[in-house]
Motif scaffolding. Structure first.
Motif, short mmCIF file in Angstrom:
data_model
loop_
_atom_site.label_atom_id
_atom_site.label_comp_id
_atom_site.label_asym_id
_atom_site.label_seq_id
_atom_site.Cartn_x
_atom_site.Cartn_y
_atom_site.Cartn_z
N ILE A 1 0.84 -1.21 0.00
CA ILE A 1 0.00 0.00 0.00
C ILE A 1 0.88 1.26 0.00
O ILE A 1 0.62 2.21 -0.73
CB ILE A 1 -0.93 0.04 1.24
CG1 ILE A 1 -1.93 -1.11 1.16
CG2 ILE A 1 -1.68 1.36 1.31
CD1 ILE A 1 -2.75 -1.28 2.42
N GLY A 2 1.95 1.21 0.80
CA GLY A 2 2.87 2.33 0.86
C GLY A 2 3.43 2.66 -0.52
O GLY A 2 3.51 3.82 -0.91
N GLU B 1 0.78 4.21 -2.67
CA GLU B 1 0.56 5.58 -2.22
C GLU B 1 1.57 6.54 -2.83
O GLU B 1 1.23 7.61 -3.30
CB GLU B 1 0.70 5.66 -0.68
CG GLU B 1 -0.55 5.34 0.07
CD GLU B 1 -1.70 6.28 -0.25
OE1 GLU B 1 -1.54 7.49 -0.04
OE2 GLU B 1 -2.74 5.79 -0.72
N ARG B 2 2.85 6.08 -2.84
CA ARG B 2 3.91 6.94 -3.38
C ARG B 2 3.71 7.20 -4.86
O ARG B 2 4.00 8.25 -5.37
CB ARG B 2 5.28 6.29 -3.12
CG ARG B 2 5.81 6.60 -1.72
CD ARG B 2 7.31 6.41 -1.63
NE ARG B 2 7.70 5.01 -1.80
CZ ARG B 2 7.61 4.10 -0.83
NH1 ARG B 2 7.15 4.45 0.35
NH2 ARG B 2 7.98 2.87 -1.05
N PRO C 1 -2.63 8.19 -6.78
CA PRO C 1 -3.82 7.62 -7.40
C PRO C 1 -4.05 8.17 -8.80
O PRO C 1 -3.60 9.27 -9.12
CB PRO C 1 -4.94 8.06 -6.47
CG PRO C 1 -4.42 9.28 -5.81
CD PRO C 1 -2.94 9.16 -5.74
N ALA D 1 -8.39 7.25 -5.47
CA ALA D 1 -7.90 7.87 -4.23
C ALA D 1 -8.79 7.46 -3.06
O ALA D 1 -8.31 7.19 -1.95
CB ALA D 1 -7.89 9.39 -4.38
N HIS E 1 -7.95 3.92 -2.13
CA HIS E 1 -6.70 3.90 -1.35
C HIS E 1 -6.99 4.23 0.10
O HIS E 1 -6.50 3.57 1.01
CB HIS E 1 -5.72 4.96 -1.90
CG HIS E 1 -4.94 4.46 -3.07
ND1 HIS E 1 -3.88 5.16 -3.59
CD2 HIS E 1 -5.07 3.38 -3.82
CE1 HIS E 1 -3.39 4.50 -4.63
NE2 HIS E 1 -4.10 3.42 -4.79
N GLY E 2 -7.82 5.26 0.29
CA GLY E 2 -8.17 5.71 1.65
C GLY E 2 -8.80 4.59 2.44
O GLY E 2 -8.43 4.34 3.59
N GLN F 1 -6.32 1.81 3.22
CA GLN F 1 -5.36 2.23 4.23
C GLN F 1 -5.99 2.24 5.63
O GLN F 1 -5.41 1.71 6.58
CB GLN F 1 -4.84 3.61 3.90
CG GLN F 1 -3.55 3.91 4.61
CD GLN F 1 -2.77 4.93 3.84
OE1 GLN F 1 -3.35 5.89 3.34
NE2 GLN F 1 -1.47 4.76 3.74
#
Ligand code: ADP
Length: 277
Positions: free
Chosen positions: A59-60, A63-64, A67, A73, A76-77, A80
């Motif tokens: 996930i990290g 994230e980098r 999205p 996005a 992802h939220g 996470q």
């Protein structure tokens, strides 16, 4: 003694011995089952930890990369937040299993409780406010020096504040940190009061027990394993303190009070003594 009387006495003695043996057997079985439960929890925690760590690393990396669009996005939220929630459950599970096996040691150092509490607040304030709750805070004007494990103390505060937010649908969470008593008997008092669902009187004493949950469908839906407060009580005791819960009953809010012994003035680190007066 009549022979018949003697026989009856011997019989009842034998019955007693048999009952005693059975009770001992049951106790041994319970102890063994308890040990196997602890072993299972430790194993479960370890087995869940590795895949979870891999997911969190992945996930990290995503994230980098950033999205592609707002929908992604949002996904992802969600991923996470939920993985963090899962990671905390697994950490709690491992912690409690280490603690019950006496494998946790505190890394104690002199620290200012007000400062470590503020750190926790900065993380938890958004979480409380995101639930539409008001957060009222009263902090001491002077540092509160004690000898403690910073990470563990933050864990204590986080669990109590998190619960106050979790079990409150509307109203206020008020937090107060202050000093009570002086010199040798001085202690820090943390009071966390909410206007939430409350705890019925007959359940109050049990909320610190392992896996305890005040069992209603309403409350079950809030998640959790009933580990947080067990950790709180054990860690508070390991710091020489105490914790208590009170509530006016269902719907009447709850209050948790933690008391921790403070350092005697002569033991406050010299460089900081000036601030402590
Ligand atoms: P959980 O993971 O279930 O929150 P905890 O050990 O933190 O586990 O708490 C145990 C139980 O105590 C909870 O399930 C809940 O029923 C009750 N509880 C804890 N804090 C509060 C609170 N602030 N208001 C009402 N009930 C609470």
């Amino acid at each position: 003694y009549e022979p018949s009387e003697l026989i009856a006495t011997v019989r009842s003695l034998l019955r007693l011995r048999h009952a005693e043996q059975q009770a001992r057997l049951r106790t041994d079985q319970l102890i063994e089952m308890d040990r196997r439960k602890d072993e299972f929890l430790a194993m479960l925690g370890h087995e869940l930890r590795n895949p979870l760590a891999a997911i969190m690393t992945a996930i990290g990396i995503l994230e980098r990369k950033g999205p592609v669009d707002t929908k992604e996005a949002r996904m992802h939220g969600i991923i996470q937040r939920q993985t963090h929630h899962l990671a905390r459950l697994v950490d709690d599970l491992l912690d409690v299993s280490r603690i019950t096996r006496g494998k946790v040691e505190l890394r104690k150092e002199p620290l200012d409780l007000a400062e470590s509490f503020q750190q926790v607040l900065s993380i938890l304030r958004p979480r409380v406010e995101a639930r539409g709750l008001k957060l009222e805070v009263r902090l001491p004007q002077t540092p509160l020096w004690l000898e403690g494990d910073a990470t563990r103390l933050e864990q204590i505060f986080t669990n109590i504040l998190d619960n106050a937010a979790k079990y409150t649908d509307q109203g206020t969470v008020s937090v107060e940190l202050f000093q009570e008593g002086v010199d040798g008997s001085a202690q820090a008092v943390l009071r966390v009061k909410d206007t939430g669902i409350g705890i019925p009187p007959e359940k109050l004493a049990g909320v610190f027990d392992l896996f305890a949950q005040v069992d209603t469908s309403l409350e079950r839906s809030r998640g959790g394993l009933g580990i947080g407060l067990t950790l709180v009580r054990t860690l508070v005791r390991m710091h020489g303190g105490s914790v208590e819960a009170t509530s006016g009953g269902y719907g009447e809010g709850s209050e948790f009070v933690v008391k921790l012994p403070l350092l005697a003035p002569e033991r406050i680190p010299l460089l900081n003594a000036a601030n402590a007066v």
